[in-house]
Design a protein around this motif. Structure first.
Motif: not given
Length: 320
Positions: A90, A93, A114-118, A120, A154, A320
């Motif tokens: 957070d 970025k 997997l609690k964050h979109e980034r 990977k 994923l 990514e």
């Protein structure tokens, strides 16, 4: 870690300045809530501060990995580390993150982390295998079917630090890598440290077998000699390779060298003994690594575009 770099590092940094591209994606750097490798708690802010003398005003991104500390074996340490990673992502970025996967975790447990979109990537470590001598562990002992299924579902990267003396040349390692790459085609398998080719021959003798497996990639983190890098570049191609620092381990003085039928990590105690007999001035591992990549790039006749891919573009595509 105050006054990290010495005069001889600085001289190498001047040489590297004309080689390094304007943008850097560090595909293999660690942050930790717990002390690791002579450093207390360290995050992305500390990472940026420590590498700034090398990269200066260049644009820096990275893939943050957990350090394999004892605390992560218990649920409290694991949960606290996951929260630490979420906070770091957070705050920064441009950085990506991974989660540690342990062999006893279920599919649902991994998925729920997997609690964050980034986030990977998944990072496995042999040190969490259920055996006494984990340096002889087979891949399936520290990378579970559940983790592989999550990665495949994923399209995540799975960053693997191979073990065993022969590393990539070990028949069981090679067999398992091929098997999982074929069985889980949507996952992206990154073999860390040139497939842990600190003994260069382990990659040079075997890497051609992985040419057909296009979801297998290599990072060159902490490799301090050029032969394994050259071998991988020439057989696999630049597009499946990327640079990584192995921060914070790479902030130590020394280097890994091929030696006899294996490899050896020269560290400060070795350097003291060597300097009694030779006029040699040690540099930090990250500097030795970058100089080895520079040498490999020159010997492989990489173009400027190739170097930009190796240090930035490839990691963006792979991670990514």
């Amino acid at each position: 870690m105050q006054n990290l770099y010495n005069q001889y590092d600085s001289e190498a940094i001047q040489i590297l300045d004309d080689f390094l591209p304007d943008k850097i994606f560090d595909g293999h750097m660690h942050i930790s809530l717990f002390p690791f490798c002579e450093k207390e708690r360290f995050g992305i802010k500390e990472y940026k501060k420590d590498i700034n003398p090398i990269f200066g005003q260049r644009y820096i991104r990275g893939m943050a990995l957990a350090a394999p500390t004892e605390e992560l074996k218990n649920s409290v340490g694991y949960s606290n580390t996951l929260n630490f990673f979420l906070e770091e992502l957070d705050l920064h970025k441009d950085f990506l993150g991974s989660i540690l996967v342990k062999p006893n975790q279920s599919y649902d447990e991994i998925l729920s982390s997997l609690k964050h979109e980034r986030i990977k990537a998944l990072k496995c470590y042999h040190s969490y295998a259920a055996r006494d001598n984990t340096t002889n562990a087979d891949i399936h002992e520290y990378l579970s079917k559940d983790a592989l299924e999550v990665a495949d579902k994923l399209s995540l990267a799975v960053i693997i630090h191979l073990v065993k003396e022969k590393s990539l040349s070990d028949p069981m390692n090679m067999q398992e890598i091929k098997l999982i790459a074929k069985k889980y085609p949507n996952a992206k398998f990154v073999l860390a440290h040139s497939a842990r080719a600190f003994a260069a021959w382990t990659a040079i003798d075997s890497v051609s077998e992985l040419v057909p497996y296009e979801n297998i990639f290599f990072d060159f983190s902490a490799i301090c000699e050029s032969p394994s890098v050259i071998g991988i570049l020439n057989k696999i191609g630049v597009s499946r390779c990327m640079w990584g620092s192995d921060y914070n381990v790479s902030m130590l003085l020394g280097k890994a060298i091929s030696f006899g039928d294996g490899f050896y990590w020269l560290c400060e105690k070795d350097i003291t003994s060597i300097q009694e007999r030779a006029n040699i001035h040690p540099r930090h591992i990250i500097i030795e690594n970058l100089m080895a990549i520079r040498e490999a790039s020159k010997l492989s006749d990489l173009s400027q575009n190739d170097i930009e891919d190796l240090f930035y573009n490839n990691a963006c595509k792979i991670l990514e």
